[in-house]
Motif scaffolding. Structure first.
Motif, PDB file in Angstrom:
ATOM      1  N   ASP A 123       0.847  -1.210   0.000  1.00  0.00           N
ATOM      2  CA  ASP A 123       0.000   0.000   0.000  1.00  0.00           C
ATOM      3  C   ASP A 123       0.877   1.252   0.000  1.00  0.00           C
ATOM      4  OD1 ASP A 123      -2.816  -0.866   2.213  1.00  0.00           O
ATOM      5  OD2 ASP A 123      -2.052  -1.734   0.352  1.00  0.00           O
TER       6      ASP A 123
ATOM      7  N   VAL B 135       5.452   7.043   2.218  1.00  0.00           N
ATOM      8  CA  VAL B 135       4.395   6.791   3.210  1.00  0.00           C
ATOM      9  C   VAL B 135       4.121   5.291   3.241  1.00  0.00           C
ATOM     10  CG1 VAL B 135       1.999   7.311   3.857  1.00  0.00           C
ATOM     11  CG2 VAL B 135       3.412   9.067   2.747  1.00  0.00           C
TER      12      VAL B 135
ATOM     13  N   ASP C 260       0.317   0.737   6.149  1.00  0.00           N
ATOM     14  CA  ASP C 260       0.053  -0.406   7.036  1.00  0.00           C
ATOM     15  C   ASP C 260       1.073  -0.477   8.169  1.00  0.00           C
ATOM     16  OD1 ASP C 260      -2.144  -0.945   5.542  1.00  0.00           O
ATOM     17  OD2 ASP C 260      -1.403  -2.783   4.619  1.00  0.00           O
TER      18      ASP C 260
ATOM     19  N   ASP D 118       2.602   2.084   9.470  1.00  0.00           N
ATOM     20  CA  ASP D 118       2.303   3.189  10.393  1.00  0.00           C
ATOM     21  C   ASP D 118       1.027   2.939  11.186  1.00  0.00           C
ATOM     22  OD1 ASP D 118       3.526   5.929   8.267  1.00  0.00           O
ATOM     23  OD2 ASP D 118       4.546   4.374   9.442  1.00  0.00           O
ATOM     24  N   THR D 119       0.024   2.316  10.549  1.00  0.00           N
ATOM     25  CA  THR D 119      -1.228   2.052  11.276  1.00  0.00           C
ATOM     26  C   THR D 119      -0.980   1.067  12.413  1.00  0.00           C
ATOM     27  OG1 THR D 119      -2.596   2.552   9.356  1.00  0.00           O
ATOM     28  CG2 THR D 119      -3.570   1.111  11.032  1.00  0.00           C
TER      29      THR D 119
ATOM     30  N   TRP E  94      -6.471   5.729  10.953  1.00  0.00           N
ATOM     31  CA  TRP E  94      -5.137   5.914  10.339  1.00  0.00           C
ATOM     32  C   TRP E  94      -4.633   7.289  10.749  1.00  0.00           C
ATOM     33  CZ3 TRP E  94      -5.153  10.278   7.353  1.00  0.00           C
ATOM     34  CH2 TRP E  94      -6.384  10.675   6.812  1.00  0.00           C
TER      35      TRP E  94
ATOM     36  N   TRP F 175      -5.440  14.855  -2.187  1.00  0.00           N
ATOM     37  CA  TRP F 175      -6.571  13.975  -1.816  1.00  0.00           C
ATOM     38  C   TRP F 175      -6.059  12.918  -0.837  1.00  0.00           C
ATOM     39  CZ3 TRP F 175      -4.959   9.177  -3.143  1.00  0.00           C
ATOM     40  CH2 TRP F 175      -4.113   9.041  -4.258  1.00  0.00           C
ATOM     41  N   PHE F 176      -4.751  12.654  -0.847  1.00  0.00           N
ATOM     42  CA  PHE F 176      -4.169  11.744   0.137  1.00  0.00           C
ATOM     43  C   PHE F 176      -3.658  12.623   1.278  1.00  0.00           C
ATOM     44  CE2 PHE F 176      -2.930   7.555   1.277  1.00  0.00           C
ATOM     45  CZ  PHE F 176      -1.758   7.661   2.014  1.00  0.00           C
ATOM     46  N   GLY F 177      -4.419  12.660   2.383  1.00  0.00           N
ATOM     47  CA  GLY F 177      -4.162  13.656   3.430  1.00  0.00           C
ATOM     48  C   GLY F 177      -3.033  13.283   4.363  1.00  0.00           C
ATOM     49  N   LEU F 178      -2.004  14.124   4.404  1.00  0.00           N
ATOM     50  CA  LEU F 178      -0.918  13.918   5.368  1.00  0.00           C
ATOM     51  C   LEU F 178      -1.053  14.970   6.458  1.00  0.00           C
ATOM     52  CD1 LEU F 178       2.210  13.196   3.105  1.00  0.00           C
ATOM     53  CD2 LEU F 178       0.612  11.580   4.168  1.00  0.00           C
TER      54      LEU F 178
ATOM     55  N   ASP G 277       1.932  13.470  11.234  1.00  0.00           N
ATOM     56  CA  ASP G 277       2.246  12.304  10.394  1.00  0.00           C
ATOM     57  C   ASP G 277       3.403  12.629   9.454  1.00  0.00           C
ATOM     58  OD1 ASP G 277       0.425  10.270   7.990  1.00  0.00           O
ATOM     59  OD2 ASP G 277       1.729   9.653   9.648  1.00  0.00           O
TER      60      ASP G 277
ATOM     61  N   PHE H   6      -3.032   1.819  -5.715  1.00  0.00           N
ATOM     62  CA  PHE H   6      -4.070   1.344  -4.794  1.00  0.00           C
ATOM     63  C   PHE H   6      -4.632   2.490  -3.962  1.00  0.00           C
ATOM     64  CE2 PHE H   6      -6.399  -1.168  -1.907  1.00  0.00           C
ATOM     65  CZ  PHE H   6      -6.159  -0.658  -0.645  1.00  0.00           C
ATOM     66  N   GLN H   7      -3.763   3.399  -3.490  1.00  0.00           N
ATOM     67  CA  GLN H   7      -4.245   4.482  -2.630  1.00  0.00           C
ATOM     68  C   GLN H   7      -5.190   5.405  -3.398  1.00  0.00           C
ATOM     69  OE1 GLN H   7      -4.148   4.550   0.460  1.00  0.00           O
ATOM     70  NE2 GLN H   7      -2.469   3.170   0.960  1.00  0.00           N
TER      71      GLN H   7
ATOM     72  N   VAL I 219      -8.658   5.843  -1.802  1.00  0.00           N
ATOM     73  CA  VAL I 219      -8.895   7.134  -1.174  1.00  0.00           C
ATOM     74  C   VAL I 219      -9.595   8.100  -2.130  1.00  0.00           C
ATOM     75  CG1 VAL I 219      -7.797   9.127  -0.123  1.00  0.00           C
ATOM     76  CG2 VAL I 219      -6.931   6.825   0.377  1.00  0.00           C
TER      77      VAL I 219
END
Ligand code: FO1
Length: 335
Positions: free
Chosen positions: A49, A58, A61, A63-64, A79, A101-104, A108, A170-171, A175
């Motif tokens: 991922d 990033v 998985d 980090d989660t 997450w 759109w992929f929020g950091l 994080d 995939f993200q 997302v």
């Protein structure tokens, strides 16, 4: 009943992390039959991922699991960090940078800066993960499935494209597209060329129990099983291998397992996923498979496939419920 001192868990992101919380809770409480209260847990985590965004690496998985077990996770989102702020994201948006759109979150971002700097200094992802865990103390040994770059890409229908389809990371599928369009194919780029990360094969071979938690059977556990050498290690390990179904009542509890199972042509059913993993005695990976009480009708077919099976409540509503699931999994294969 043999004393279980070592447990290895193959994990994706949220589902795996939530299961691990309950597993550790059950171990510490001494309620897992035959499992030592000092049992040590090794997590082999999915890294397909992962993505590069804004020049940062990033690893969702990893980090989660790290944030969840280290008590830094945002419990609502499942997450990223709790008490998060989003100034960096807002500033990037103001500059018109895409991919926001992929929020950091700001907190994080620090994790990704440390990781990226260490990778650029030549440290492998396994060493980076070990360093980050020095701070978070997740209470498990957290191993990337591989140190090599592996990325899950999804082919989706796209009328505008000449071929009628488009491939996205995939993200972006999960997302930005909210898994809202059919996944025509799932391709894990680099998987065949990857090698197991340091400690991964040993964690599968030299252990007392292997658990496949209710993570995504295609894009999480499935990718870990696809790292060359992992399936062989699971087939050869003296430890029993037990899994818990991520599909309850005919669909996923959270995430996008239904969409990706359909993409790879696997029936979206608790029993079907267990049979998809297959019995170790028939070249698969499972000795035991837990389905939710609602899927008790699937038990017979799983048993016929050579896999021990039981139907128990599989909703991880709190740590006690999850610990009970872990206890049922242990009993199923070490009973
Ligand atoms: N999930 C979202 O739905 N929206 C996001 O903006 C988002 C950002 C994000 C950043 C870091 C991270 O570690 C995870 C993030 N996720 C986000 C969740 C991520 O898509 C999932 O954790 C897994 O990759 C899916 O299993």
């Amino acid at each position: 009943m043999s004393d279980v001192e070592r447990i290895t868990v193959l994990s994706g992101g949220m589902g795996g992390a939530k299961f691990l919380q309950g597993l550790l809770h059950g171990i510490a409480a001494g309620i897992l039959p035959g499992v030592s209260p000092d049992a040590e847990v090794t997590v082999v985590a999915n890294t397909a991922d992962d993505l590069w965004v804004h020049g940062l690496k990033v690893c969702p998985d990893l980090d989660t699991v790290m944030y969840t077990l280290g008590d830094g996770i945002d419990p609502e989102r499942g997450w990223g960090r709790r008490e998060e702020t989003w100034s960096v994201r807002e500033e990037l948006t103001a500059y018109g940078v895409d991919n926001t759109w992929f929020g950091l979150g700001d907190r994080d971002v620090a994790t990704h800066l440390v990781r990226t700097q260490m990778l650029e200094a030549g440290y492998p992802l396994s060493a980076v993960t070990r360093a980050l865990c020095e701070r978070w103390q997740p209470g498990v040994r957290l191993l990337p499935m591989t140190d090599d770059r592996v990325e899950t890409h999804v082919a989706v229908t796209d009328e505008e494209a000449p071929s009628g389809r488009r491939v996205v990371h995939f993200q972006e599928y999960w997302v930005r597209l909210r898994a809202g369009v059919p996944a025509e194919a799932v391709v894990v780029v680099g998987l065949e060329q990857s090698t197991p990360g340091p400690g991964v094969l040993e964690a599968l071979r030299e252990t007392d129990l292997v658990v496949l938690p209710p993570s995504n059977p295609v894009v999480s556990v499935g990718t870990i099983l696809g790292v060359p050498g992992v399936r062989d290690a699971l087939r050869d390990t003296p430890a029993p291998v037990v899994g818990l179904s991520p599909i309850v009542g005919g669909t996923h509890v959270r995430g996008m397992a239904r969409q990706v199972l359909e993409a790879v042509g696997v029936e979206v059913g608790a029993g079907a996923v267990g049979r998809h993993y297959g019995a170790r005695s028939a070249g698969g990976v499972l000795d035991g498979w837990l389905v939710d009480s609602r899927d008790a009708d699937d038990v017979a077919a799983v048993r016929e496939a050579g896999i021990a099976c039981a139907a128990v409540p599989l909703m991880m509503t709190d740590h006690d419920a999850t610990a009970a699931m872990a206890a049922a999994a242990v009993s199923l294969v070490l009973g």
